[in-house]
Write a protein that holds these residues in place. Structure first.
Motif, PDB file in Angstrom:
ATOM      1  N   ASN A 180      -1.398  -7.985  -5.279  1.00 58.58           N
ATOM      2  CA  ASN A 180      -1.033  -6.689  -5.858  1.00 58.58           C
ATOM      3  C   ASN A 180      -2.288  -6.025  -6.417  1.00 58.58           C
ATOM      4  O   ASN A 180      -2.811  -6.427  -7.452  1.00 58.58           O
ATOM      5  N   SER A 185       0.844  -1.186   0.000  1.00 56.37           N
ATOM      6  CA  SER A 185       0.000   0.000   0.000  1.00 56.37           C
ATOM      7  C   SER A 185       0.880   1.236   0.000  1.00 56.37           C
ATOM      8  O   SER A 185       2.077   1.175   0.306  1.00 56.37           O
ATOM      9  N   PRO A 215       0.330  -6.682 -12.138  1.00 56.05           N
ATOM     10  CA  PRO A 215      -0.690  -5.714 -11.706  1.00 56.05           C
ATOM     11  C   PRO A 215      -2.063  -6.351 -11.564  1.00 56.05           C
ATOM     12  O   PRO A 215      -2.464  -7.199 -12.374  1.00 56.05           O
ATOM     13  N   GLU A 226      -2.303  -2.833  -7.196  1.00 56.07           N
ATOM     14  CA  GLU A 226      -1.841  -1.643  -7.900  1.00 56.07           C
ATOM     15  C   GLU A 226      -1.672  -1.929  -9.389  1.00 56.07           C
ATOM     16  O   GLU A 226      -1.771  -3.077  -9.837  1.00 56.07           O
ATOM     17  N   LYS A 227      -1.361  -0.879 -10.152  1.00 55.30           N
ATOM     18  CA  LYS A 227      -1.271  -1.005 -11.605  1.00 55.30           C
ATOM     19  C   LYS A 227       0.150  -1.236 -12.093  1.00 55.30           C
ATOM     20  O   LYS A 227       0.420  -1.170 -13.283  1.00 55.30           O
ATOM     21  N   TYR A 242       5.545   3.822   1.852  1.00 57.38           N
ATOM     22  CA  TYR A 242       5.018   2.582   1.296  1.00 57.38           C
ATOM     23  C   TYR A 242       5.037   1.524   2.391  1.00 57.38           C
ATOM     24  O   TYR A 242       5.865   1.585   3.318  1.00 57.38           O
TER      25      TYR A 242
END
Length: 505
Positions: free
Chosen positions: A386, A315, A436, A388-389, A325
């Motif tokens: 994950n 995150s 991702p 995130e991108k 992070y």
């Protein structure tokens, strides 16, 4: 090896270090520092029973300016292709990396014929015009740094005139490591097939690829046969999964070539599905003569009872007006004393075992010197989710693990995901990617006592907290499980005035 200043950069010649597997004597890695504080970690080496030699701040005091330090460790049963680099702050952005080859003992069968030559190629992204101190200052100021835009091959940005000479009809081994800071890179020798034979110390099923995606922190060995018309060909390294593509190349020159023609470079797209398919196809060669056994003395990792399941999720957020992070909501903050020394001398208040949860929660990010406790010979399932991108890459010092599952795009891990695990011949390695909006699952046999760093290989995120330590503990307190504090151990922080005799069992 000597370190020296050059325009504010921490620089070192790229050096290849070769060892021979399982010799009785210690292997030595000697370093003299003449500029700044430095620690050097050996990416992928197990350093059995000896996390004191890991070369990260959680285990080792930095080497002071003007001092020598010798890392001494046993290789035991390891073979393969690895690398080293400076681990403190953002010094990695200034270079200082080099290759490590561990060769099989003479007479030990290897699952391929002796190649005609053995090339090492270290690839990585690079910040042009900014040194590691500038990058550190930006991160310390609470700002994230942009992505690097240059690509290095063996430490050089301008390699268009660099060449490797080969003979037609012969087969060569190429050892490739991504020693960069953030980006996944694609490696290709135009017009030639890459036969994968080894990944981070594990012999693989020998699959052929036109190119390989090599994520930051990962190492591969391929065999390439020079079976094309004699001329010059490009060895191309390019960024993957970025909005704009950066590339670098060197020349593969056939010794009997009379032509200066180059095979044109094709532009691979950013197809995540292709990369996932390639990653799933990389498997362990179970018929090879030497494959590392797990803690139970059997290679059948799929039959071992799981002691515990961890679900680790990254995150990002702002804490105290600064970018941070985290993993499972905890952003790592370095202590004033290396954790391993604090553990050895029983110094209170440096860290707390259990300061990071096994699963993500709903709370925000908190700052903590995060340490997770594990019992010696526990067998864990770890799931990386994950959301995130970006492609993420994680590394565990002191261990290899089995990559048993890689999810599809837009997928979330669940208990049902275990039905698709590879429980027969999953690749064993120390660094794995997480695509991702996807997940990756690994099995780990925690058979190596010590304090071991688990980190994101996206180096800025690692520096801003995306890491923690596993404290693998054995109540036996025996040298059979862990070596004693080295006689040449550097002491710092609250351990500065301690001596070996201060050890409290």
């Amino acid at each position: 090896m000597a370190w020296w200043p050059d325009g504010g950069f921490l620089m070192m010649m790229m050096t290849i270090i070769s060892f021979v597997q399982a010799e009785d004597s210690n292997r030595f890695f000697d370093l003299r520092v003449t500029y700044g504080n430095v620690s050097v970690t050996k990416n992928g080496l197990h350093l059995k029973r000896n996390s004191y030699q890991d070369g990260v701040y959680g285990t080792t005091c930095p080497i002071p300016p003007g001092k020598n330090y010798t890392y001494a460790f046993h290789l035991e049963d390891q073979i393969g292709s690895f690398f080293y680099f400076p681990s403190l702050a953002v010094q990695k952005a200034a270079g200082g990396f080099g290759a490590i080859r561990i060769l099989s003992r003479p007479g030990t069968p290897v699952p391929f014929p002796q190649p005609a030559g053995d090339f090492t190629i270290l690839i990585g992204d690079w910040y042009t015009g900014e040194d590691h101190k500038d990058l550190k200052a930006r991160l310390d100021g609470g700002r994230m740094i942009p992505r690097p835009y240059s690509v290095l091959i063996n430490g050089n940005e301008d390699t268009a005139s660099t060449s490797l000479t080969v003979d037609k009809g012969k087969t060569y081994r190429f050892r490739i490591s991504n020693v960069g800071l953030q980006l996944s890179l694609n490696f290709e020798i135009l017009g030639h097939m890459l036969k994968l034979v080894e990944v981070e110390g594990t012999y693989t099923i020998q699959t052929k690829f036109t190119s390989l995606d090599i994520h930051v922190g990962q190492s591969y060995s391929v065999l390439v046969t020079m079976d094309q018309p004699p001329q010059n060909y490009s060895i191309v390294v390019g960024t993957r999964f970025t909005d704009s593509r950066s590339t670098n190349r060197i020349i593969l020159h056939y010794s009997n070539s009379k032509s200066s023609k180059f095979v044109p470079n094709r532009q691979p797209d950013n197809d995540i599905d292709f990369s996932i398919k390639q990653a799933r196809s990389i498997k362990t060669n179970l018929t090879a003569s030497r494959q590392r056994q797990d803690a139970q003395g059997s290679y059948h990792y799929g039959r071992i009872k799981i002691s515990r399941t961890l679900i680790l999720e990254s995150s990002a957020g702002v804490v105290n007006r600064k970018q941070r992070y985290a993993i499972n909501g905890v952003s790592f903050v370095p202590a004033d004393t290396p954790l391993k020394l604090a553990d050895y001398f029983k110094i209170k208040g440096v860290f707390k075992v259990g300061s990071i949860p096994d699963k993500p929660g709903r709370a925000g990010i908190r700052l903590e010197t995060a340490v997770m406790g594990v019992h010696h010979k526990d067998f864990l399932e770890i799931v990386f989710q994950n959301r995130e991108k970006y492609v993420q890459t994680y590394h565990l010092d002191g261990y290899n693990f089995w990559v048993v599952g890689i999810g599809n795009r837009w997928s979330t891990w669940s208990h049902a995901s275990r039905r698709d695990y590879n429980l027969r011949d999953a690749i064993s390695r120390s660094t794995t990617q997480v695509y991702p909006k996807s997940w990756t699952a690994i099995y780990v046999a925690f058979d190596n006592v010590g304090m071991w760093n688990f980190r994101s290989e996206f180096w800025a995120r690692q520096y801003l907290g995306q890491q923690f330590y596993f404290r693998v503990h054995s109540p036996a307190n025996s040298s059979r499980d862990e070596y004693p504090l080295p006689k040449n151990a550097l002491l710092c922080g609250r351990a500065s005035n301690r001596h070996r005799r201060d050890f409290i069992p």
